[in-house]
Write a protein that holds these residues in place. Structure first.
Motif: not given
Length: 608
Positions: A341-348, A365-381
């Protein structure tokens, strides 16, 4: 926090040097240094109080507090909690505390009212269940028989796996209930994930510090605990110091046309110089699938050579190496979603994560690829990754060979995990690495882990009943190899099950030869897909109900290895049914009898 020359005994140059050093140290290094400096004044231990030798600073006798007895209990299934409890016990003894160490099933629950300081280290099984040796005490403190514990003090260290919904639930249960019963929390509970060493060290150090405050002691708790763990790790190969084992063989045990792929892997232990016993585990440090890593990097706004921070100590690796070898990327956890929530900066994502029901469903049944695809990070450093991801857990496999028979090798039996979820093909991190990307001549980082709760009897005359469908048969192969090496025949009975006789009878020739030569007295097999009605090991057990009970009456030890969710529970229910039928007792009486067998180490399970 900087050292101020105006309120310290150091001159300006010394203060500057100390501040420069402190700013470069990790928290663990600061703890070690503080203990080292304190130890250099050569304290003399007296009871629970350590007095300085310098007469200018004597300890006020009025500040001494009469020492209290410590009861240290552990609930352990695979040995992790037990190992930490034994280490903590040794540290407390070194500091001259009065401490008693026991497994929870060796502690009489009614004695709870008599404890003074109670420390608990416990793991959690499956979906929030206590380990077998913690069940009775867990039930007791939640019953109407639980005593008032006012005047008692306690602390709890909980072990678990964040990928499970009820993470560290047993530790939480003990912590909350002891407080509810009136006991005082000496130090806050710490919940440890699979990479537990650092948090366990912190808990032990701070519990001892809290004890020292109560007794006016100046004991160097942090350094003793820290040094103890580090010394323990240096004595053996470990996760931080793995042995690079050469792969000698990698064979598929299943026949052509099988629905399964089971790998038999042989590793060289030349120069290893550590013994192991049947029931022990081989721990493998795995790597993530390179294709998965590449796909993930393509989705991220960084190059694979980007240097990122991987832990709080400030260690760094390239993005590619960290995602390959250091971080777990194939599982989502509750804490990962909350951190995103804090690190991705994805409102949805921020809007959804607070929905507990959605969160619970999404991580399955999901992984990090699913999370990044479904909610692309805009603030991740680049330096956010260590705050987001946990370390890649090592994988433990029951050893399927005997040191007595082949001391320069170790064998494991691994089922390849493949499945489909949410429109993508998935696979087990380590099992598919072993199945598809490891060949003879390659090297694997490994170490041995003793399993104190799955030990075979020392007496050759003790009957042994082994129940191990599929890869659960691994420790029993090790045990039969051991008996062959030592020329010990008879008193062994194996129940094995799989899907098809022609393609899935793992180690078939070996079992049949051991049976023929007398090392394996009885052999029952069940192949579930070879008949219209599925037949499992528990059905074979029921058919042998009378003789099974006779073996148990003669003192047989029962061992179960394999799937926890279904097989182990079905086998347990079958044992209850057999005892009820053959002894004409109630289900409650049968359950009490099996609990006693567990306490007596005559009913042991290695389930996963």
């Amino acid at each position: 926090m900087n050292l101020d020359v105006t309120n310290s005994p150091f001159n300006e140059q010394q203060a500057e040097q100390i501040n420069n050093l402190l700013s470069s140290l990790t928290p663990s290094q600061k703890i070690w240094l503080s203990g080292y400096i304190s130890a250099s004044i050569e304290p003399i231990v007296s009871g629970n109080v350590i007095q300085a030798t310098e007469q200018a600073n004597p300890i006020n006798e009025d500040l001494k507090v009469q020492k209290r007895q410590i009861t240290l209990l552990y609930g352990s299934e695979t040995g992790n909690a037990q190992g930490l409890a034994e280490l903590f016990h040794s540290r407390l003894v070194e500091l001259n505390f009065d401490v008693t160490l026991k497994a929870m099933d060796a502690f009489k629950p009614k004695k709870l009212k008599d404890v003074e300081d109670l420390f608990i280290i416990t793991s959690t099984q499956g979906e929030g269940d206590p380990p077998d040796n913690a069940i009775e005490l867990h039930e007791y403190i939640h019953s109407r028989k639980a005593p008032n514990l006012e005047g008692k003090r306690f602390a709890v260290l909980a072990l678990g796996d964040e990928s499970y919904e009820y993470f560290c639930q047993t530790g939480r249960d003990f912590d909350e209930k002891l407080s509810e019963l009136g006991a005082e929390r000496l130090y806050d509970r710490i919940d440890c994930d699979v990479d537990y060493e650092e948090n366990a060290e912190k808990w032990m150090a701070n519990v001892i510090s809290a004890l020292n405050e109560q007794t006016s002691s100046t004991a160097q708790s942090e350094v003793l605990v820290s040094e103890g763990i580090q010394a323990e790790q240096k004595q053996h190969y470990s996760r931080s110091n793995p042995y690079q084992a050469e792969v000698l063989e990698n064979i598929n045990l299943n026949g052509r046309g099988s629905n399964k792929e089971t790998r038999h892997i042989e590793l060289s232990l030349e120069g290893f110089n550590e013994k192991f016993e049947p029931g022990d585990c081989l721990v493998v440090a795995p790597q993530n699938d390179p294709k998965l890593v590449d796909e993930l990097i393509q989705l991220l706004p960084f190059e694979e050579e980007t240097v990122i921070q991987v832990n709080e100590s400030g260690d760094t690796l390239s993005l590619q190496q960290s995602l390959s070898e250091y971080f777990e990327i194939t599982k989502l956890t509750k804490s990962l979603l909350e951190s995103s929530i804090q690190l991705f900066g994805n409102k949805s994502l921020s809007e959804k994560v607070n929905d507990v029901a959605w969160q619970k469903e999404y991580i399955v049944g999901r992984d990090l690829i699913d999370l990044v695809k479904d909610f692309p990070p805009t603030q991740l450093k680049p330096n956010h990754f260590y705050q987001l991801l946990r370390k890649l857990p090592a994988r433990e496999y029951s050893i399927s060979s005997s040191y007595a028979l082949e001391p320069d090798e170790v064998h494991i039996t691994v089922g390849a995990v493949r499945y489909e979820s949410h429109g993508r093909k998935r696979s087990g991190v380590c099992s598919i690495q072993l199945a598809e990307r490891v060949e003879p001549g390659d090297f694997l980082p490994i170490y041995i882990k003793s399993n104190p709760n799955f030990k075979f009897p020392k007496s050759n005359e003790t009957p042994v009943i082994m129940i191990g469908p599929g890869t659960g048969v691994a420790p029993f192969r090790a045990y039969l190899q051991e008996r062959e090496a030592l020329k010990i025949k008879g008193n062994t009975w194996l129940f094995f099950g799989e899907q098809h006789f022609t393609t899935d009878f793992l180690y078939q020739t070996e079992w049949q030869n051991w049976h023929k030569d007398g090392y394996l007295e009885k052999l029952n097999v069940a192949f579930s897909r070879d008949t219209d009605q599925k037949i499992y090991v528990q059905h074979q057990m029921l058919q042998e109900s009378k003789e099974l009970n006779e073996w148990i009456e003669k003192g047989a030890h029962i061992y179960v290895c394999g799937d926890e969710k279904h097989m182990a529970k079905d086998v347990h229910r079958t044992l209850l049914t057999i005892l009820q039928k053959e002894r004409n007792v109630s289900e409650e009486e049968a359950e009490l009898y099996l609990r006693q067998l567990k306490r007596d180490k005559r009913y042991q399970r290695d389930v996963y």
